[in-house]
Design a protein around this motif. Structure first.
Motif, PDB file in Angstrom:
ATOM      1  N   THR A 185       5.797  85.871  26.364  1.00 38.99           N
ATOM      2  CA  THR A 185       6.778  86.291  25.371  1.00 38.99           C
ATOM      3  C   THR A 185       6.151  86.156  23.988  1.00 38.99           C
ATOM      4  OG1 THR A 185       7.711  84.053  25.227  1.00 38.99           O
ATOM      5  CG2 THR A 185       8.802  85.607  26.714  1.00 38.99           C
ATOM      6  N   CYS A 232      15.099  85.070  19.405  1.00 43.68           N
ATOM      7  CA  CYS A 232      14.039  84.234  19.984  1.00 43.68           C
ATOM      8  C   CYS A 232      14.551  83.049  20.812  1.00 43.68           C
ATOM      9  CB  CYS A 232      13.083  83.743  18.900  1.00 43.68           C
ATOM     10  SG  CYS A 232      12.190  85.075  18.057  1.00 43.68           S
ATOM     11  N   GLU A 256      13.579  82.590  24.794  1.00 43.14           N
ATOM     12  CA  GLU A 256      12.912  81.437  25.390  1.00 43.14           C
ATOM     13  C   GLU A 256      13.803  80.732  26.414  1.00 43.14           C
ATOM     14  OE1 GLU A 256       9.564  80.907  24.791  1.00 43.14           O
ATOM     15  OE2 GLU A 256       9.958  82.851  23.869  1.00 43.14           O
ATOM     16  N   GLN A 314      12.875  80.200  30.248  1.00 41.61           N
ATOM     17  CA  GLN A 314      13.072  78.929  30.935  1.00 41.61           C
ATOM     18  C   GLN A 314      13.774  79.128  32.269  1.00 41.61           C
ATOM     19  OE1 GLN A 314      15.665  76.280  28.802  1.00 41.61           O
ATOM     20  NE2 GLN A 314      15.187  74.514  30.084  1.00 41.61           N
ATOM     21  N   SER A 342       4.134  81.447  25.654  1.00 41.85           N
ATOM     22  CA  SER A 342       4.915  81.947  24.528  1.00 41.85           C
ATOM     23  C   SER A 342       4.010  81.957  23.299  1.00 41.85           C
ATOM     24  CB  SER A 342       6.130  81.050  24.265  1.00 41.85           C
ATOM     25  OG  SER A 342       6.987  81.024  25.387  1.00 41.85           O
ATOM     26  N   ARG A 400       8.763  73.607  21.807  1.00 37.67           N
ATOM     27  CA  ARG A 400       8.684  73.728  23.267  1.00 37.67           C
ATOM     28  C   ARG A 400       9.596  72.730  23.953  1.00 37.67           C
ATOM     29  NH1 ARG A 400       6.145  70.002  26.190  1.00 37.67           N
ATOM     30  NH2 ARG A 400       4.744  68.524  25.192  1.00 37.67           N
ATOM     31  N   SER A 415       9.564  73.162  28.184  1.00 37.03           N
ATOM     32  CA  SER A 415       8.194  73.601  28.445  1.00 37.03           C
ATOM     33  C   SER A 415       7.313  72.364  28.580  1.00 37.03           C
ATOM     34  CB  SER A 415       7.700  74.479  27.287  1.00 37.03           C
ATOM     35  OG  SER A 415       6.290  74.510  27.222  1.00 37.03           O
ATOM     36  N   MET A 452       2.984  76.970  24.597  1.00 38.00           N
ATOM     37  CA  MET A 452       3.323  77.702  23.384  1.00 38.00           C
ATOM     38  C   MET A 452       2.126  77.629  22.455  1.00 38.00           C
ATOM     39  SD  MET A 452       7.363  77.005  22.680  1.00 38.00           S
ATOM     40  CE  MET A 452       8.566  77.400  23.969  1.00 38.00           C
TER      41      MET A 452
END
Length: 208
Positions: free
Chosen positions: A74, A84, A88, A92, A111, A128, A133, A140
């Motif tokens: 992404t 955004c 995200e 997830q 990302s 993140r 993440s 990221m």
């Protein structure tokens, strides 16, 4: 209505349909964005081997990160207050729905921020954490070299337009890249289940 008038009407209608057919990529696209997406999927461009800096301040090339895995990508920026965060969160959801073995062995989540000025490693590290993440199987990162970033965005059809207030107008999608570094799909980020099934299908077929 005379025969000549009927023929003229038919010709006009057929011409209009032909223009619509071309302009909508064979009735498959009703927007410029969809037409661009269809063209990308058709062309399957290779992802440039750019150098990334991730949330842990590590630097490596795209090839070094990929290591013969698929990439699920992404593009975002952390100050974005509109699409955004949802992008995200949906990423997830995709991540959590895939088998652990697939996450570990077959696909790398990534990302990429296009706001290199503000999204330093410390900012990305904090960001993140909002989406669970782990910084490893889902990283990221940013691309510090502007020319390399521009090349990547252009290659994948990502449009980023800065405004005067530190924000960006940009298109949004999930990007799936194969083990050899070629883009194979651009997916609607709102269609989470479809993205999950697409990834499973591609990786399952690759392993068969």
């Amino acid at each position: 209505m005379t025969n000549h008038e009927r023929i003229a009407v038919v010709v006009i209608i057929l011409f209009g349909l032909a223009v619509f057919l071309v302009g909508t990529d064979g009735f498959q696209a009703f927007t410029t964005e969809q037409a661009r997406t269809n063209q990308l999927i058709k062309e399957q461009p290779q992802v440039p081997n750019v150098v990334l800096e991730d949330s842990k301040s590590r630097t490596y090339s795209m090839e070094e990160l990929q290591q013969n895995k698929y990439l699920f990508i992404t593009f975002m920026y952390t100050n974005c207050a509109t699409v955004c965060p949802q992008l995200e969160r949906n990423m997830q959801e995709v991540y959590q729905q895939l088998p652990v073995s697939m996450i570990k062995n077959d696909i790398q989540f990534l990302s990429i921020s296009f706001d290199t000025e503000h999204d330093d490693p410390e900012t990305l590290e904090k960001y993140r954490s909002y989406f669970d993440s782990d910084g490893e199987t889902w990283r990221m990162a940013r691309i510090n070299e502007q020319q390399a970033l521009d090349k990547l965005l252009d290659q994948l059809g990502v449009i980023v337009i800065p405004d005067d207030y530190g924000n960006f107008q940009h298109n949004t999608a999930f990007y799936l890249v194969d083990r050899d570094g070629y883009l194979i799909d651009v997916m609607d980020y709102t269609e989470i289940d479809q993205a999950v099934e697409r990834i499973k299908s591609v990786i399952g077929g690759d392993s068969a």
